[in-house]
Write an enzyme that holds these catalytic residues in place. Structure first.
Site, PDB file in Angstrom:
ATOM      1  N   PHE A 253     -19.226 -18.091 -10.979  1.00  0.00           N
ATOM      2  CA  PHE A 253     -18.313 -18.114 -10.162  1.00  0.00           C
ATOM      3  C   PHE A 253     -17.102 -19.284 -10.231  1.00  0.00           C
ATOM      4  CE2 PHE A 253     -23.384 -18.492  -8.554  1.00  0.00           C
ATOM      5  CZ  PHE A 253     -23.151 -17.167  -8.162  1.00  0.00           C
TER       6      PHE A 253
ATOM      7  N   ASP B 166     -20.281  -9.451 -15.006  1.00  0.00           N
ATOM      8  CA  ASP B 166     -19.467 -10.155 -14.911  1.00  0.00           C
ATOM      9  C   ASP B 166     -18.122 -10.307 -14.089  1.00  0.00           C
ATOM     10  OD1 ASP B 166     -18.034 -11.468 -17.222  1.00  0.00           O
ATOM     11  OD2 ASP B 166     -17.039  -9.237 -18.175  1.00  0.00           O
TER      12      ASP B 166
ATOM     13  N   HIS C 124     -25.102 -11.472 -15.245  1.00  0.00           N
ATOM     14  CA  HIS C 124     -23.858 -11.693 -15.543  1.00  0.00           C
ATOM     15  C   HIS C 124     -22.843 -12.788 -14.779  1.00  0.00           C
ATOM     16  CE1 HIS C 124     -21.195 -12.418 -19.397  1.00  0.00           C
ATOM     17  NE2 HIS C 124     -20.067 -12.249 -18.529  1.00  0.00           N
TER      18      HIS C 124
END
Length: 345
Positions: free
Chosen positions: A16, A246, A13
């Protein structure tokens, strides 16, 4: 133990972003991770096979020379998503679809407002072997931000899991004991990712002694009892939990503002910080499962065959990184000492 070698990990997860930011974010992740689940919350969101294919090409173009890093692509569910969208996305190599409640996180305004209307789409996903990734928070303004994850489980997630036993569900970036307990007691088609910040920090680290904008993420950091529950669950070695950073970059001025953005950019230090947590817990033997084994096993993908070695050696996370556009970004744990370091990386 002063050295540990793992099968090369994956990040299940991350964000980008797009454009110039890819020149920073893709190499940062490709440094250590072989694969990553790429979130689709761009502007506009990545909602169909054509957009996915184009975004994937932009990511691949940003890989360092010689890199074999593989982005694993997702689509963004909306109330307009159809079964045909799922079929087309699957044919384009998409492995999962992401459920954001509208307004739950960065660029999620186009997301789902009527969850029950998506049940036919969940049925199609189960049928075609596409995973459901869930940002598990309700977003009604009257519900306290610290209660939104627990409320989502009660109101929605328990029903989805009960209704679709063949649908693989990843409860992403869990932050509460409620979530950890739910996943542990759920059937084998339910798993969860956990971030470094939710293992290392609690809401005191966000609010005591001044607001710490670079520790602000969504779901927000919770009280220490929830942090301890997350740490306890990874120490068990349960295959239901795996690495998902994340990692979510925002330029420094967008974090340090009157309305600061949510997200911790952890790509440059995440694996080392996870190692530190597992070491602190006396559970370094469980790190490889969390980082390298449980994720691919749940997704039905092969495990990596290369390895990464970490050594117990102190280093300091940089105070800031200059992006390709010349603006600074402050990485997660900036200026802090980390006890583990990647060897020859």
């Amino acid at each position: 133990m002063t050295q540990i070698t793992l099968l090369t990990p994956d990040d299940w997860h991350l964000h980008f972003r797009d454009g110039d930011m890819l020149q920073e974010t893709v190499p940062a992740t490709a440094r250590l991770f072989q694969r990553a689940i790429v979130m689709p919350n761009l502007l506009p969101p990545v909602t169909d096979a054509k957009m996915v294919t184009e975004y994937r090409e932009r990511i691949l173009a940003a890989r360092p020379a010689g890199s074999t890093f593989e982005p694993l692509m997702t689509i963004f569910l909306t109330n307009n998503t159809t079964e045909q969208d799922i079929i087309d996305a699957k044919a384009a190599g998409v492995v999962a679809a992401k459920l954001y409640p509208a307004g739950a996180t960065t660029n999620s305004d186009a997301a789902v407002k009527a969850l029950d209307a998506l049940f036919p789409v969940f049925e199609a996903m189960a049928k075609h072997g596409m995973l459901l990734l869930v940002h598990g928070e309700v977003t009604e303004s009257h519900i306290d931000i610290f209660d939104r994850e627990a409320m989502f489980i009660e109101r929605y997630l328990a029903r989805i899991v009960a209704a679709f036993p063949a649908l693989k569900v990843v409860f992403e970036h869990i932050t509460t004991k409620d979530a950890a307990d739910f996943v542990m007691s759920a059937p084998d088609n339910v798993a969860a990712t956990i971030t470094p910040q939710h293992l290392l920090l609690n809401r005191n680290d966000l609010l005591v002694g001044g607001v710490r904008p670079h520790n602000f993420c969504l779901p927000v950091l919770k009280r220490s009892t929830h942090q301890e529950a997350l740490r306890a669950v990874i120490a068990t070695g349960s295959s239901k939990f795996f690495l998902g950073t994340d990692s979510a970059p925002h330029e420094k001025h967008r974090k340090e503002s009157a309305c600061g953005c949510a997200g911790c950019y952890s790509a440059w230090s995440a694996l080392e910080l996870y190692a530190q947590v597992f070491d602190d817990l006396g559970a370094l033997d469980k790190l490889e499962g969390f980082a390298s084994l449980h994720g691919p096993d749940f997704y039905g993908l092969p495990r990596n065959t290369s390895t990464v070695t970490l050594v117990k050696e102190k280093w300091t996370v940089p105070s800031e990184i200059i992006l390709p556009n010349g603006n600074p970004i402050v990485p997660f744990f900036a200026g802090e000492e980390v006890n583990w370091k990647v060897k020859n990386a």
